[in-house]
Design a protein around this motif. Structure first.
Motif, PDB file in Angstrom:
ATOM      1  N   TYR A 248     -36.280  18.986  51.129  1.00 21.32           N
ATOM      2  CA  TYR A 248     -37.882  19.721  51.129  1.00 21.32           C
ATOM      3  C   TYR A 248     -38.746  19.923  49.988  1.00 21.32           C
ATOM      4  O   TYR A 248     -39.589  19.532  49.232  1.00 21.32           O
ATOM      5  N   LEU A 249     -37.205  20.429  48.843  1.00 11.84           N
ATOM      6  CA  LEU A 249     -37.602  20.860  47.748  1.00 11.84           C
ATOM      7  C   LEU A 249     -37.204  20.004  46.534  1.00 11.84           C
ATOM      8  O   LEU A 249     -38.154  19.838  45.641  1.00 11.84           O
ATOM      9  N   ILE A 250     -36.929  18.741  47.233  1.00 13.74           N
ATOM     10  CA  ILE A 250     -36.849  16.971  46.408  1.00 13.74           C
ATOM     11  C   ILE A 250     -37.419  16.416  46.212  1.00 13.74           C
ATOM     12  O   ILE A 250     -38.133  16.282  44.972  1.00 13.74           O
ATOM     13  N   ASN A 251     -38.669  16.962  47.185  1.00 15.96           N
ATOM     14  CA  ASN A 251     -39.766  16.141  47.404  1.00 15.96           C
ATOM     15  C   ASN A 251     -41.148  17.160  46.811  1.00 15.96           C
ATOM     16  O   ASN A 251     -41.919  16.620  46.307  1.00 15.96           O
ATOM     17  N   THR A 252     -40.878  18.609  46.527  1.00 18.38           N
ATOM     18  CA  THR A 252     -42.305  19.230  46.925  1.00 18.38           C
ATOM     19  C   THR A 252     -42.062  20.377  45.007  1.00 18.38           C
ATOM     20  O   THR A 252     -42.571  20.586  44.654  1.00 18.38           O
ATOM     21  N   SER A 253     -40.569  20.361  44.534  1.00 16.16           N
ATOM     22  CA  SER A 253     -40.379  21.708  43.799  1.00 16.16           C
ATOM     23  C   SER A 253     -40.712  21.019  42.448  1.00 16.16           C
ATOM     24  O   SER A 253     -39.797  20.444  42.360  1.00 16.16           O
ATOM     25  N   ARG A 254     -41.431  21.691  41.831  1.00 17.70           N
ATOM     26  CA  ARG A 254     -42.163  21.057  40.649  1.00 17.70           C
ATOM     27  C   ARG A 254     -40.880  21.437  39.061  1.00 17.70           C
ATOM     28  O   ARG A 254     -40.572  20.767  38.791  1.00 17.70           O
ATOM     29  N   PRO A 255     -40.480  22.240  39.743  1.00 13.65           N
ATOM     30  CA  PRO A 255     -39.251  23.039  38.958  1.00 13.65           C
ATOM     31  C   PRO A 255     -38.135  22.083  38.484  1.00 13.65           C
ATOM     32  O   PRO A 255     -37.027  21.782  37.976  1.00 13.65           O
ATOM     33  N   PHE A 256     -38.007  22.000  39.829  1.00 15.61           N
ATOM     34  CA  PHE A 256     -36.460  20.729  40.008  1.00 15.61           C
ATOM     35  C   PHE A 256     -36.910  18.976  39.504  1.00 15.61           C
ATOM     36  O   PHE A 256     -36.171  18.479  38.996  1.00 15.61           O
ATOM     37  N   ILE A 257     -38.703  18.822  39.913  1.00 17.47           N
ATOM     38  CA  ILE A 257     -38.766  17.301  39.622  1.00 17.47           C
ATOM     39  C   ILE A 257     -38.676  17.122  38.682  1.00 17.47           C
ATOM     40  O   ILE A 257     -38.706  15.731  37.782  1.00 17.47           O
ATOM     41  N   TYR A 258     -39.596  17.713  37.813  1.00 15.50           N
ATOM     42  CA  TYR A 258     -39.745  17.718  36.033  1.00 15.50           C
ATOM     43  C   TYR A 258     -38.801  17.844  35.158  1.00 15.50           C
ATOM     44  O   TYR A 258     -39.355  18.049  34.300  1.00 15.50           O
ATOM     45  N   THR A 259     -37.653  18.254  35.596  1.00 15.59           N
ATOM     46  CA  THR A 259     -36.626  18.940  34.519  1.00 15.59           C
ATOM     47  C   THR A 259     -35.636  17.855  34.728  1.00 15.59           C
ATOM     48  O   THR A 259     -34.968  17.484  35.749  1.00 15.59           O
ATOM     49  N   THR A 260     -35.372  17.899  33.301  1.00 12.34           N
ATOM     50  CA  THR A 260     -34.006  17.600  33.247  1.00 12.34           C
ATOM     51  C   THR A 260     -32.451  18.100  33.774  1.00 12.34           C
ATOM     52  O   THR A 260     -32.415  19.135  33.994  1.00 12.34           O
ATOM     53  N   ALA A 261     -31.563  16.963  34.087  1.00  7.87           N
ATOM     54  CA  ALA A 261     -30.603  17.553  35.225  1.00  7.87           C
ATOM     55  C   ALA A 261     -29.769  18.455  34.500  1.00  7.87           C
ATOM     56  O   ALA A 261     -29.904  17.902  32.905  1.00  7.87           O
ATOM     57  N   LEU A 262     -29.069  18.924  34.752  1.00 10.30           N
ATOM     58  CA  LEU A 262     -27.669  20.061  34.164  1.00 10.30           C
ATOM     59  C   LEU A 262     -27.126  19.033  33.570  1.00 10.30           C
ATOM     60  O   LEU A 262     -26.661  18.246  33.943  1.00 10.30           O
ATOM     61  N   PRO A 263     -26.487  18.755  31.991  1.00 11.85           N
ATOM     62  CA  PRO A 263     -25.343  17.947  31.790  1.00 11.85           C
ATOM     63  C   PRO A 263     -23.736  17.915  32.582  1.00 11.85           C
ATOM     64  O   PRO A 263     -24.121  18.939  32.556  1.00 11.85           O
ATOM     65  N   PRO A 264     -23.526  17.085  32.681  1.00 12.36           N
ATOM     66  CA  PRO A 264     -21.985  17.280  32.636  1.00 12.36           C
ATOM     67  C   PRO A 264     -21.067  18.289  32.515  1.00 12.36           C
ATOM     68  O   PRO A 264     -20.360  18.872  33.179  1.00 12.36           O
ATOM     69  N   HIS A 265     -21.181  18.388  31.727  1.00 10.98           N
ATOM     70  CA  HIS A 265     -20.489  19.717  30.540  1.00 10.98           C
ATOM     71  C   HIS A 265     -20.888  20.703  31.646  1.00 10.98           C
ATOM     72  O   HIS A 265     -19.793  21.773  31.727  1.00 10.98           O
ATOM     73  N   ASN A 266     -22.428  21.010  31.625  1.00 10.11           N
ATOM     74  CA  ASN A 266     -22.889  22.414  32.852  1.00 10.11           C
ATOM     75  C   ASN A 266     -22.360  22.387  33.906  1.00 10.11           C
ATOM     76  O   ASN A 266     -21.279  23.480  34.360  1.00 10.11           O
ATOM     77  N   LEU A 267     -22.720  21.070  34.734  1.00  5.69           N
ATOM     78  CA  LEU A 267     -21.589  20.831  35.872  1.00  5.69           C
ATOM     79  C   LEU A 267     -19.627  21.406  36.136  1.00  5.69           C
ATOM     80  O   LEU A 267     -19.368  21.854  37.223  1.00  5.69           O
ATOM     81  N   ILE A 268     -19.308  20.640  35.261  1.00  4.19           N
ATOM     82  CA  ILE A 268     -17.797  20.864  35.376  1.00  4.19           C
ATOM     83  C   ILE A 268     -17.223  22.264  34.919  1.00  4.19           C
ATOM     84  O   ILE A 268     -16.469  23.662  35.851  1.00  4.19           O
ATOM     85  N   THR A 269     -18.030  22.989  33.750  1.00  4.64           N
ATOM     86  CA  THR A 269     -18.373  24.662  33.488  1.00  4.64           C
ATOM     87  C   THR A 269     -18.764  25.312  35.104  1.00  4.64           C
ATOM     88  O   THR A 269     -17.401  26.289  35.408  1.00  4.64           O
ATOM     89  N   LEU A 270     -19.257  24.654  35.882  1.00  5.13           N
ATOM     90  CA  LEU A 270     -19.839  26.023  37.218  1.00  5.13           C
ATOM     91  C   LEU A 270     -18.543  24.816  37.815  1.00  5.13           C
ATOM     92  O   LEU A 270     -18.419  26.653  38.697  1.00  5.13           O
ATOM     93  N   SER A 271     -17.976  23.750  38.210  1.00  2.98           N
ATOM     94  CA  SER A 271     -17.185  23.800  38.964  1.00  2.98           C
ATOM     95  C   SER A 271     -15.418  24.399  38.789  1.00  2.98           C
ATOM     96  O   SER A 271     -14.843  24.844  39.593  1.00  2.98           O
ATOM     97  N   CYS A 272     -15.969  24.674  37.461  1.00  2.86           N
ATOM     98  CA  CYS A 272     -14.383  25.439  36.425  1.00  2.86           C
ATOM     99  C   CYS A 272     -14.713  27.060  37.053  1.00  2.86           C
ATOM    100  O   CYS A 272     -13.274  27.339  37.826  1.00  2.86           O
TER     101      CYS A 272
END
Length: 376
Positions: A248-272
């Motif tokens: 539902y959020l993927i389809n309706t949440s404007r801050p998610f829909i209209y924002t450039t996604a987190l970059p790879p470095h950010n995702l890897i940092t989060l996972s680590c």
């Protein structure tokens, strides 16, 4: 026209100066009693090396995400991190957001409809209040942690869905919400709890899963919002909950829909960061010890009420007075900040103290000693 606008802005800034409320950016090398880096992960060399090692083995995109996730910005890496987080938060699904602020905006503005009611704690974060404003729902606040007042407000919610919005740990007071009682009240009123776990993520529950998990109540909380810019030492946030909530959020949440996604470095940092935390449980114990050290070092006074969390406060009424005390403490080498009205209600201005796993006990005792000298 531009000159007229600039004149107006300058006039408003002068007014802020007159009332002592103008904010300014600053840097310093003082002893950190102000940041949200509770476990020291933001400046951990070991975690830094761990992230860099994984980045060197990453052969997809090295810099940006290239677009929103609904366009070109989705990746196997993002989905893998969401799967990892779903395990940690013991939820059916997780959806990443770029910050806790945008997650609160996205959840509240999309879930609450015109005939619904959002009832939030009066001490809730600004992003919660802003998210509620962006929705079409009726908005009510209840007195901080006051279950009787909340119950009265719930009785005013006669149509649609009722949402109770609270924080696990409140950022300005450091106290916890009464989640057990809130769950019982929500079930009685058929209301949905939205829980902002910003200041409990990484600190409470197995593997830093937050307060709801630590109390065994995760399945009783409709929406959990976890922020990674505090104890996890990086950036971003996620919403944990059922798969239908994610879709539902993927389809309706404007801050998610209209924002450039987190970059790879950010995702890897989060996972680590989460894997690092799992292998360093001693960090939580160090923080716990430092909280006890500060509490035991402070004199008994109405100005100081121990919270049992990393966030402590010493109430010094008056913007000028609290600013003077903070300036004195900073002059002695302690990075503490005054929290003034309108951020907090008049008369409750305070020195906000954030304790960390890396703070030395001698520094904690020295800060407490200086605070004990203040005439309240």
């Amino acid at each position: 026209m531009i000159a007229s606008l600039l004149d107006r802005l300058q006039s408003e800034l002068r007014q802020l100066d007159t009332t002592g409320l103008q904010r300014r950016l600053s840097t310093n090398n003082l002893i950190d009693f102000t940041s949200n880096d509770y476990l020291g992960l933001a400046h951990s060399r070991e975690l830094f090396d761990m992230v860099n090692a994984q980045m060197r083995g990453f052969h997809d995109r090295y810099n940006g995400a290239t677009g929103s996730r609904l366009l070109s910005g989705n990746s196997a890496l993002a989905e893998d991190v969401e799967s990892q987080l779903a395990i940690i938060f013991q939820s059916e699904s997780v959806l990443l957001f770029n910050s806790g602020y945008s997650a609160n905006l996205g959840v509240l503005s999309s879930l609450a409809h015109r005939n619904d009611t959002i009832i939030y704690d009066e001490y809730a974060h600004a992003s919660i209040k802003d998210g509620a404003r962006l929705s079409l729902a009726r908005r009510l606040s209840f007195r901080h942690n006051d279950l009787d007042d909340l119950e009265n407000k719930l009785k005013q919610s006669t149509n649609g869905q009722a949402f109770i919005v609270v924080e696990s740990i409140y950022s300005m007071d450091g106290d916890r919400c009464p989640l057990v009682e809130l769950v019982a009240l929500a079930e009685k009123a058929n209301a949905t709890i939205i829980l902002d776990e910003a200041h409990s993520t990484g600190l409470e529950g197995n593997n830093g899963g937050g307060m709801a998990l630590s109390l065994g109540l995760a399945d009783k909380v409709g929406v959990r919002i976890h922020t990674f810019g505090k104890a996890m030492g990086c950036h971003g946030a996620c919403v944990a909950g059922p798969q239908v909530l994610k879709q539902y959020l993927i389809n309706t949440s404007r801050p998610f829909i209209y924002t450039t996604a987190l970059p790879p470095h950010n995702l890897i940092t989060l996972s680590c960061a989460f894997r690092f935390l799992q292998s360093h449980p001693e960090l939580i114990q160090r923080l716990t010890n430092n909280i006890k050290c500060f509490t035991n070092s402070m004199s008994a006074t109405a100005a100081f009420v121990p919270t049992g969390t990393a966030i402590q406060r010493v109430v010094i009424p008056g913007n000028d007075r609290v600013s003077q005390v903070a300036a004195t403490l900073r002059g002695k080498g302690f990075d503490v900040r005054p929290i003034r009205r309108p951020t907090v209600p008049a008369g409750s201005e305070r020195i906000r103290i954030c304790l960390h796993a890396f703070n030395r006990e001698e520094d904690i005792r020295a800060l407490a000693g200086e605070l004990n000298k203040v005439e309240y």
